[in-house]
Design an enzyme around this catalytic site. Structure first.
Site, PDB file in Angstrom:
ATOM      1  N   GLY A 229       0.790  -1.163   0.176  1.00  0.00           N
ATOM      2  CA  GLY A 229      -0.039  -0.015   0.029  1.00  0.00           C
ATOM      3  C   GLY A 229       0.887   1.261   0.049  1.00  0.00           C
ATOM      4  O   GLY A 229       0.165   2.178  -0.101  1.00  0.00           O
ATOM      5  N   GLU A 270       5.557  -5.216   2.359  1.00  0.00           N
ATOM      6  CA  GLU A 270       5.135  -6.134   1.345  1.00  0.00           C
ATOM      7  C   GLU A 270       4.471  -5.239   0.111  1.00  0.00           C
ATOM      8  O   GLU A 270       3.306  -5.209   0.017  1.00  0.00           O
ATOM      9  CB  GLU A 270       3.936  -6.947   1.921  1.00  0.00           C
ATOM     10  CG  GLU A 270       3.566  -8.267   1.174  1.00  0.00           C
ATOM     11  CD  GLU A 270       2.482  -8.915   1.673  1.00  0.00           C
ATOM     12  OE1 GLU A 270       2.902  -9.994   2.176  1.00  0.00           O
ATOM     13  OE2 GLU A 270       1.395  -8.380   1.755  1.00  0.00           O
ATOM     14  N   TYR A 313     -10.164   2.447 -12.672  1.00  0.00           N
ATOM     15  CA  TYR A 313     -10.149   3.265 -11.305  1.00  0.00           C
ATOM     16  C   TYR A 313     -10.066   4.972 -11.950  1.00  0.00           C
ATOM     17  O   TYR A 313     -10.157   5.699 -10.946  1.00  0.00           O
ATOM     18  CB  TYR A 313      -8.930   2.986 -10.461  1.00  0.00           C
ATOM     19  CG  TYR A 313      -8.414   1.792 -10.334  1.00  0.00           C
ATOM     20  CD1 TYR A 313      -9.216   0.990  -9.853  1.00  0.00           C
ATOM     21  CD2 TYR A 313      -7.118   1.135 -10.692  1.00  0.00           C
ATOM     22  CE1 TYR A 313      -8.857  -0.513  -9.506  1.00  0.00           C
ATOM     23  CE2 TYR A 313      -6.543  -0.081 -10.655  1.00  0.00           C
ATOM     24  CZ  TYR A 313      -7.382  -0.882  -9.880  1.00  0.00           C
ATOM     25  OH  TYR A 313      -7.113  -2.134  -9.712  1.00  0.00           O
ATOM     26  N   CYS A 341     -12.831  -1.145 -29.635  1.00  0.00           N
ATOM     27  CA  CYS A 341     -14.157  -0.708 -29.990  1.00  0.00           C
ATOM     28  C   CYS A 341     -14.903  -0.689 -28.672  1.00  0.00           C
ATOM     29  O   CYS A 341     -15.721  -1.520 -28.342  1.00  0.00           O
ATOM     30  CB  CYS A 341     -14.657  -1.837 -30.885  1.00  0.00           C
ATOM     31  SG  CYS A 341     -14.157  -1.665 -32.497  1.00  0.00           S
TER      32      CYS A 341
HETATM   33  C1  PLP Z   1      -1.960  -6.121  -3.593  1.00  0.00           C
HETATM   34  C2  PLP Z   1      -1.151  -6.568  -2.264  1.00  0.00           C
HETATM   35  C3  PLP Z   1      -0.016  -5.906  -2.012  1.00  0.00           C
HETATM   36  C4  PLP Z   1       0.792  -4.918  -2.622  1.00  0.00           C
HETATM   37  O1  PLP Z   1      -0.230  -3.753  -2.706  1.00  0.00           O
HETATM   38  P1  PLP Z   1       0.420  -2.452  -3.393  1.00  0.00           P
HETATM   39  O2  PLP Z   1      -0.585  -1.341  -3.103  1.00  0.00           O
HETATM   40  O3  PLP Z   1       0.834  -2.349  -4.562  1.00  0.00           O
HETATM   41  O4  PLP Z   1       1.682  -2.151  -2.447  1.00  0.00           O
HETATM   42  C5  PLP Z   1       0.493  -6.356  -0.758  1.00  0.00           C
HETATM   43  N1  PLP Z   1      -0.070  -7.332  -0.162  1.00  0.00           N
HETATM   44  C6  PLP Z   1      -1.133  -8.003  -0.385  1.00  0.00           C
HETATM   45  C7  PLP Z   1      -1.691  -9.047   0.392  1.00  0.00           C
HETATM   46  C8  PLP Z   1      -1.811  -7.476  -1.518  1.00  0.00           C
HETATM   47  O5  PLP Z   1      -2.831  -8.218  -1.837  1.00  0.00           O
END
Ligand code: PLP
Length: 422
Positions: A229, A270, A313, A341
């Site tokens: 995130g 992550e 989005y 299209c």
């Molecule tokens: C999608 C996802 C991420 C990565 O999200 P980003 O916004 O691209 O950093 C990390 N962990 C999990 C479990 C996800 O589903």
């Protein structure tokens, strides 16, 4: 920490290689990734014990290999992504787990793979705990918790709260502890990923929720994960997150838990987007320039079959024209669209599908346009809509472009199709 960004409406090179050269050599539309930018972004996060790449953002084997060679672990959300990690040279099992399977469900193939290869599972539903417990008792697992609130740049990217399908509902934690115990699973990890668009005030709420849940789980916990995130600026008025402050909040949470449990805990992050978004460029060619009433349209050979974020989005991507000659072309407001299209095949749209214009240099048919910050959720969301081939992908390392996925052929597209009786 990275500093503010500036985007220019013109661009002649990507990672030191001329855009026209790339287009001539590989054709268009083509995704080009700058390896050095990815390595720089990995380095930004070195304060964390482990960086785990959410490969769903961009899962080309060459990108995964680059991550692996730079010490990055990997997250997978399907059997196919597990096999991608394996094909890129990741060991499937180890301590810390090089590969984690994070999902809200097992399909038959994913369950079989995690059982067979002892892959660490991050469970996003009570059902997953039961299913894994029945198939492979005695494992360590991680729980992905939904703290009951979320955050995201749109409803479609919000991954917490009661409208999100992700994670174990916070009030079900006690039930999950009992389920795990019944099935002989040890909860060694706790994870929260509540969506793209982190701000620090919100984050401290997340840390608080994780700490509380960790207290309920107790000293069996060996690691916590901050999830992904981390945002990147797609526009000049946006900025990077203060990574030092971000780390400090998570580190303090980890330290308090370590003191309470009497042993150290690993702290993972992550990210998907943060590592790859800015490395990626989609090169397209302008195939038509037409006037529709008051609007000028640049129509490209790339569409939402190549980059779906705008139609999904209303996502904004910086764009630049590759200039012809040396004289600066005057700017004009244009709508940029693709070849499909489908009237929604517009790159300059806002959430809700409202068509907007972009100020770009005057350009002619045959010139190239580069869509920037396209490395995350770009190629991977591509499709064969309108029987268009998936784009080529190129990785630039030390000024050298390498083709890392050839453009699909027509034969690739129809492979597997059959006419009955033929
Ligand atoms: C999608 C996802 C991420 C990565 O999200 P980003 O916004 O691209 O950093 C990390 N962990 C999990 C479990 C996800 O589903």
């Amino acid at each position: 920490m990275p500093t503010a960004v500036r985007f220019s409406p013109t661009r002649t090179e990507i990672a030191g290689v001329g855009v026209e050269q790339l287009a001539r050599q590989f054709g268009t539309p083509t995704y080009v990734y700058d390896a050095a930018k990815i390595v720089e972004r990995i380095h930004d996060l070195r304060a964390f014990d482990h960086v785990r790449y959410a490969q769903k953002a961009c899962s080309n084997l060459a990108i995964l290999d680059l991550m692996r060679r730079n010490g990055v672990l990997v997250d997978t959300v399907s059997a196919g992504e597990i096999r991608r990690a394996q094909a890129a040279g990741y060991a499937l099992h180890g301590d810390p787990p090089p590969v984690v399977y994070t999902a809200d469900i097992f399909d038959a193939e994913a369950l079989e793979m995690v059982v067979k290869h002892s892959i660490h599972v991050n469970c996003g539903s009570p059902d997953m705990i039961e299913q894994l417990g029945r198939a492979a008792a005695g494992r360590d697992i991680t729980l992905r918790l939904n703290p009951g609130f979320g955050h995201g740049h749109s409803q479609k990217t919000n991954t917490g709260g009661e409208h999100s399908k992700h994670g174990i509902w916070h009030a079900d934690l006690g039930k999950c502890l009992r389920l795990a115990k019944e099935h002989g699973l040890r909860i060694s990890g706790l994870h929260m990923h509540i969506g793209s668009g982190t701000d620090l005030e919100h984050l401290s709420q997340v840390c608080g929720a994780l700490e509380k849940a960790a207290g309920e789980i107790g000293p069996q916990l060996a690691s916590i994960s901050a999830g992904g995130g981390l945002p990147i600026p797609y526009r000049e008025e946006q900025s990077y997150v203060d990574l030092d402050a971000y780390f400090a909040l998570w580190d303090a949470t980890r330290q308090r838990l370590a003191a309470a449990f009497g042993h150290p805990l690993r702290l993972e992050i992550e990210p998907g987007r943060y590592l790859v978004a800015e490395s990626g460029f989609l090169i397209a060619q302008i195939c038509a320039v037409k006037q529709m009433g008051n609007n000028t349209f640049y129509l490209l050979d790339a569409g939402f079959n190549n980059l779906a974020r705008p139609i999904l989005y209303g996502a904004y991507h910086p764009m630049a024209i590759v200039p012809r000659g040396t004289a600066a072309a005057p700017l004009q407001d244009v709508v940029v669209g693709g070849p499909l299209c489908e009237s929604g095949d517009i790159f300059t749209q806002e959430e809700g599908g409202f068509v907007r214009t972009r100020s770009l240099p005057k350009a002619e048919v045959g010139q190239y346009l580069v869509i920037e910050c396209a490395g995350a959720y770009g190629f991977v969301m591509g499709s064969n809509y309108n029987a268009k081939p998936l784009a080529a992908e190129v990785l630039v390392c030390d000024g050298q472009p390498h083709l890392v996925r050839r453009r699909q052929t027509f034969e690739d597209i129809i492979a597997g199709e059959q006419i009955p009786g033929a």
